[in-house]
Design an enzyme around this catalytic site. Structure first.
Site, PDB file in Angstrom:
ATOM      1  N   ARG A  39     119.582 -57.852 -16.132  1.00  0.00           N
ATOM      2  CA  ARG A  39     118.870 -56.910 -14.991  1.00  0.00           C
ATOM      3  C   ARG A  39     119.418 -57.323 -13.772  1.00  0.00           C
ATOM      4  O   ARG A  39     119.624 -56.456 -12.950  1.00  0.00           O
ATOM      5  CB  ARG A  39     117.487 -57.015 -14.839  1.00  0.00           C
ATOM      6  CG  ARG A  39     116.783 -56.017 -13.889  1.00  0.00           C
ATOM      7  CD  ARG A  39     115.293 -56.313 -13.669  1.00  0.00           C
ATOM      8  NE  ARG A  39     114.599 -55.328 -13.498  1.00  0.00           N
ATOM      9  CZ  ARG A  39     114.715 -54.785 -12.004  1.00  0.00           C
ATOM     10  NH1 ARG A  39     115.475 -55.172 -11.319  1.00  0.00           N
ATOM     11  NH2 ARG A  39     113.630 -54.015 -11.764  1.00  0.00           N
ATOM     12  N   ASP A  57     113.915 -45.230 -19.176  1.00  0.00           N
ATOM     13  CA  ASP A  57     112.487 -45.045 -18.918  1.00  0.00           C
ATOM     14  C   ASP A  57     112.127 -43.887 -19.074  1.00  0.00           C
ATOM     15  O   ASP A  57     113.034 -42.724 -19.308  1.00  0.00           O
ATOM     16  CB  ASP A  57     112.462 -45.395 -17.324  1.00  0.00           C
ATOM     17  CG  ASP A  57     110.913 -45.629 -17.241  1.00  0.00           C
ATOM     18  OD1 ASP A  57     110.627 -46.947 -17.213  1.00  0.00           O
ATOM     19  OD2 ASP A  57     110.216 -44.762 -16.723  1.00  0.00           O
ATOM     20  N   ARG A  90     107.972 -52.008 -25.178  1.00  0.00           N
ATOM     21  CA  ARG A  90     108.535 -52.843 -24.132  1.00  0.00           C
ATOM     22  C   ARG A  90     109.181 -54.206 -24.692  1.00  0.00           C
ATOM     23  O   ARG A  90     109.187 -55.260 -23.975  1.00  0.00           O
ATOM     24  CB  ARG A  90     107.366 -53.078 -23.117  1.00  0.00           C
ATOM     25  CG  ARG A  90     106.923 -52.126 -22.447  1.00  0.00           C
ATOM     26  CD  ARG A  90     108.061 -51.212 -21.750  1.00  0.00           C
ATOM     27  NE  ARG A  90     107.607 -50.158 -20.738  1.00  0.00           N
ATOM     28  CZ  ARG A  90     107.065 -50.158 -19.465  1.00  0.00           C
ATOM     29  NH1 ARG A  90     107.005 -51.363 -18.904  1.00  0.00           N
ATOM     30  NH2 ARG A  90     106.736 -49.170 -19.182  1.00  0.00           N
ATOM     31  N   TYR A 104     102.984 -37.969 -13.289  1.00  0.00           N
ATOM     32  CA  TYR A 104     103.878 -38.805 -12.376  1.00  0.00           C
ATOM     33  C   TYR A 104     104.600 -37.829 -11.208  1.00  0.00           C
ATOM     34  O   TYR A 104     104.443 -38.191 -10.214  1.00  0.00           O
ATOM     35  CB  TYR A 104     104.701 -39.407 -13.176  1.00  0.00           C
ATOM     36  CG  TYR A 104     104.463 -40.829 -13.714  1.00  0.00           C
ATOM     37  CD1 TYR A 104     104.078 -42.005 -12.898  1.00  0.00           C
ATOM     38  CD2 TYR A 104     104.398 -41.041 -14.823  1.00  0.00           C
ATOM     39  CE1 TYR A 104     103.733 -43.362 -13.254  1.00  0.00           C
ATOM     40  CE2 TYR A 104     103.902 -42.414 -15.559  1.00  0.00           C
ATOM     41  CZ  TYR A 104     103.601 -43.535 -14.534  1.00  0.00           C
ATOM     42  OH  TYR A 104     103.256 -44.592 -15.391  1.00  0.00           O
ATOM     43  N   ARG A 149     111.051 -57.520 -19.609  1.00  0.00           N
ATOM     44  CA  ARG A 149     110.865 -58.699 -18.932  1.00  0.00           C
ATOM     45  C   ARG A 149     110.311 -59.915 -19.431  1.00  0.00           C
ATOM     46  O   ARG A 149     110.261 -60.940 -18.990  1.00  0.00           O
ATOM     47  CB  ARG A 149     109.985 -58.447 -17.600  1.00  0.00           C
ATOM     48  CG  ARG A 149     110.546 -57.709 -16.710  1.00  0.00           C
ATOM     49  CD  ARG A 149     109.838 -57.248 -15.556  1.00  0.00           C
ATOM     50  NE  ARG A 149     108.648 -56.665 -16.171  1.00  0.00           N
ATOM     51  CZ  ARG A 149     107.836 -55.946 -15.142  1.00  0.00           C
ATOM     52  NH1 ARG A 149     107.976 -56.050 -13.931  1.00  0.00           N
ATOM     53  NH2 ARG A 149     106.654 -55.069 -15.631  1.00  0.00           N
TER      54      ARG A 149
HETATM   55  O1  CP3 Z   1     109.991 -50.150 -24.901  1.00  0.00           O
HETATM   56  C1  CP3 Z   1     110.953 -50.769 -24.476  1.00  0.00           C
HETATM   57  O2  CP3 Z   1     111.425 -51.783 -24.726  1.00  0.00           O
HETATM   58  C2  CP3 Z   1     112.080 -49.686 -24.351  1.00  0.00           C
HETATM   59  C3  CP3 Z   1     112.109 -49.381 -22.760  1.00  0.00           C
HETATM   60  C4  CP3 Z   1     111.173 -48.693 -22.042  1.00  0.00           C
HETATM   61  C5  CP3 Z   1     111.089 -49.130 -20.516  1.00  0.00           C
HETATM   62  N1  CP3 Z   1     110.075 -48.094 -20.081  1.00  0.00           N
HETATM   63  C6  CP3 Z   1     111.563 -50.084 -19.813  1.00  0.00           C
HETATM   64  C7  CP3 Z   1     111.065 -50.342 -18.448  1.00  0.00           C
HETATM   65  C8  CP3 Z   1     110.076 -47.684 -22.319  1.00  0.00           C
HETATM   66  C9  CP3 Z   1     109.911 -47.035 -23.762  1.00  0.00           C
HETATM   67  C10 CP3 Z   1     109.552 -47.426 -21.252  1.00  0.00           C
HETATM   68  C11 CP3 Z   1     108.441 -46.345 -21.234  1.00  0.00           C
HETATM   69  C12 CP3 Z   1     107.640 -46.135 -20.024  1.00  0.00           C
HETATM   70  N2  CP3 Z   1     107.902 -46.243 -18.632  1.00  0.00           N
HETATM   71  C13 CP3 Z   1     106.350 -45.616 -20.235  1.00  0.00           C
HETATM   72  C14 CP3 Z   1     105.484 -45.345 -21.587  1.00  0.00           C
HETATM   73  C15 CP3 Z   1     104.983 -46.536 -21.882  1.00  0.00           C
HETATM   74  C16 CP3 Z   1     103.981 -47.463 -21.617  1.00  0.00           C
HETATM   75  O3  CP3 Z   1     104.262 -48.522 -20.951  1.00  0.00           O
HETATM   76  O4  CP3 Z   1     102.910 -46.854 -21.243  1.00  0.00           O
HETATM   77  C17 CP3 Z   1     105.791 -45.652 -18.784  1.00  0.00           C
HETATM   78  C18 CP3 Z   1     104.481 -45.235 -18.454  1.00  0.00           C
HETATM   79  C19 CP3 Z   1     106.883 -45.844 -17.989  1.00  0.00           C
HETATM   80  C20 CP3 Z   1     107.007 -45.873 -16.505  1.00  0.00           C
HETATM   81  C21 CP3 Z   1     107.130 -47.226 -16.014  1.00  0.00           C
HETATM   82  N3  CP3 Z   1     108.404 -47.663 -15.832  1.00  0.00           N
HETATM   83  C22 CP3 Z   1     106.188 -47.933 -15.008  1.00  0.00           C
HETATM   84  C23 CP3 Z   1     104.875 -47.560 -14.814  1.00  0.00           C
HETATM   85  C24 CP3 Z   1     106.964 -49.122 -14.794  1.00  0.00           C
HETATM   86  C25 CP3 Z   1     106.581 -50.280 -13.901  1.00  0.00           C
HETATM   87  C26 CP3 Z   1     105.432 -51.066 -14.656  1.00  0.00           C
HETATM   88  C27 CP3 Z   1     106.201 -52.039 -15.522  1.00  0.00           C
HETATM   89  O5  CP3 Z   1     105.603 -52.058 -16.755  1.00  0.00           O
HETATM   90  O6  CP3 Z   1     106.980 -52.966 -15.164  1.00  0.00           O
HETATM   91  C28 CP3 Z   1     108.084 -49.144 -15.257  1.00  0.00           C
HETATM   92  C29 CP3 Z   1     109.236 -50.124 -15.213  1.00  0.00           C
HETATM   93  C30 CP3 Z   1     109.858 -50.539 -16.512  1.00  0.00           C
HETATM   94  N4  CP3 Z   1     110.349 -49.734 -17.308  1.00  0.00           N
HETATM   95  C31 CP3 Z   1     110.429 -51.830 -16.830  1.00  0.00           C
HETATM   96  C32 CP3 Z   1     110.837 -51.753 -18.068  1.00  0.00           C
HETATM   97  C33 CP3 Z   1     111.695 -53.046 -18.845  1.00  0.00           C
HETATM   98  C34 CP3 Z   1     109.895 -52.940 -15.898  1.00  0.00           C
HETATM   99  C35 CP3 Z   1     111.059 -52.724 -14.685  1.00  0.00           C
HETATM  100  C36 CP3 Z   1     111.575 -54.337 -14.499  1.00  0.00           C
HETATM  101  O7  CP3 Z   1     112.533 -54.673 -15.234  1.00  0.00           O
HETATM  102  O8  CP3 Z   1     111.436 -54.603 -13.413  1.00  0.00           O
END
Ligand code: CP3
Length: 346
Positions: free
Chosen positions: A44, A81, A31, A157, A35
């Site tokens: 964003r 994602d 991640r 999911y 953010r």
């Molecule tokens: O790692 C990185 O920097 C690359 C980008 C990346 C994102 N999501 C961007 C994202 C990666 C590798 C993911 C993978 C992802 N997405 C997973 C597996 C990794 C983990 O955290 O277990 C999962 C389960 C998801 C599903 C997902 N996407 C959730 C549950 C959420 C909301 C919760 C949260 O962390 O905000 C997201 C949103 C998301 N994906 C954000 C980002 C940067 C935040 C959204 C925003 O900018 O508001």
């Protein structure tokens, strides 16, 4: 791909993944394209919503490169994602502000599964474009990581319709409709393999498979409904690039994960590095600092990080957190963690 590796200015990640000797351990953060960086929030804000943001290759490229420039990490991960796969198969998602993913329609029966298509790289062309742009923007400074969700996590999911503490609806499906669950998992696996091969062709140097919800399964069910499909993916990818399997809360499975064709195993913070090493054979380990360590004072961060580095050892090790960065972490503390790893005298 030795040709591409040889051109990289910093190939520590790939060397470590392949078990080659390194002068220091590489470091990147799950991640990192997210953010925790104010720069991410600024980019964003240019998109209408999260789904549109992910579909915009220029913006995705911008936030993928930011952590390399700002935090000095040894790899970029493509901003996307794991939920783009269900969407490409015909099940769209939304990202609800402050709540997370939501699927307006979910998978419940055979007709729902039959209606899903097996996605290919062409269905996810925006990710391929983002990878190509990012590869170009990185200019061979560091490797680029591609990724997907593990089939079980994706299925969870698709059946549940969103996040959950227990994923009890998804697990109910496994217990009551095991044959349908396997059919769905196979369709997700086939889609993921085509998608990842496309990612490699578009420039990904290493692939990570995120099994974020492995921990809701029993050990027996984990092998039957998750690892079996992960192993098909690592087999399909292993002639091309190294793969990392990150199965959160499933460290009972380290020896079995090590027996797949993956090159490295991602660990969460609940396992001691020395215990993990004992089960991982000759595979590389990645992880595993508690993201909450980065709330601590600087002295504690330095002390704990150095202790972790010593415990894992220099070779066959990729330094990372045990899960993704939390959005309210201080950017300076995140950078400190990276700097400590890079400055450590082995
Ligand atoms: O790692 C990185 O920097 C690359 C980008 C990346 C994102 N999501 C961007 C994202 C990666 C590798 C993911 C993978 C992802 N997405 C997973 C597996 C990794 C983990 O955290 O277990 C999962 C389960 C998801 C599903 C997902 N996407 C959730 C549950 C959420 C909301 C919760 C949260 O962390 O905000 C997201 C949103 C998301 N994906 C954000 C980002 C940067 C935040 C959204 C925003 O900018 O508001």
């Amino acid at each position: 791909m030795p040709y591409i590796c040889a051109m990289l200015q910093n190939d520590l990640l790939l060397k470590a993944a392949k078990g080659q000797d390194v002068e220091r351990a590489p470091v990147w953060l799950m991640r990192q394209a997210g953010r925790v960086l104010p720069e991410y929030r600024a980019t964003r804000a240019k998109a209408k919503n999260f789904v549109e943001f992910v579909k915009n290759p220029e913006l995705a490229c911008e936030v993928s490169v930011q952590p390399v420039d700002i935090l000095g990490v040894d790899a970029a991960i493509i901003f996307s994602d794991i939920l783009v796969i269900p969407e490409a198969m015909g099940l769209p998602y939304e990202m609800v502000e402050a709540r997370g993913p939501h699927f307006p329609k979910t998978i419940q029966n055979k007709q729902d599964i039959d209606a899903l298509k097996i996605a290919d790289a062409g269905d996810l062309d925006y990710v391929m474009q983002a990878l190509k742009l990012t590869k170009k923007a990185l200019n061979n400074r560091v490797p680029l990581i591609g990724f997907c969700g593990a089939p079980f996590t994706i299925m969870a999911y698709m059946v549940e319709g969103g996040g959950s503490k227990t994923f009890s609806k998804a697990k109910q499906f496994l217990y009551t409709q095991p044959l349908l669950a396997h059919a769905l998992l196979q369709k997700i696996t086939d889609s993921s393999i085509q998608y990842l091969k496309g990612q490699v062709a578009a420039g990904a140097d290493l692939i990570q498979i995120f099994d974020s919800w492995a921990g809701v399964l029993s050990e027996k069910m984990y092998y039957e409904f998750s690892l079996k499909y992960i192993s098909q993916i690592t087999d399909a990818l292993s002639p091309l690039v190294p793969t990392t399997v990150f199965a959160k809360d499933a460290h009972y499975a380290i020896a079995k994960i090590a027996a797949t064709s993956c090159q490295s195993i991602g660990l969460d913070w609940t396992i001691d590095p020395i215990k993990a090493r004992a089960q991982a054979g000759n595979k590389t380990l990645q992880g595993n600092a508690d993201p909450c360590l980065l709330y601590a004072d600087e002295k504690t961060i330095i002390h704990e990080t150095e202790h972790m580095l010593r415990s894992f050892g220099k070779n066959k090790y990729i330094c990372n957190l045990g899960h993704g960065l939390y959005p309210d972490l201080d950017k300076g503390k995140v950078k400190l963690f990276v700097d400590v790893v890079k400055a450590y005298k082995w």
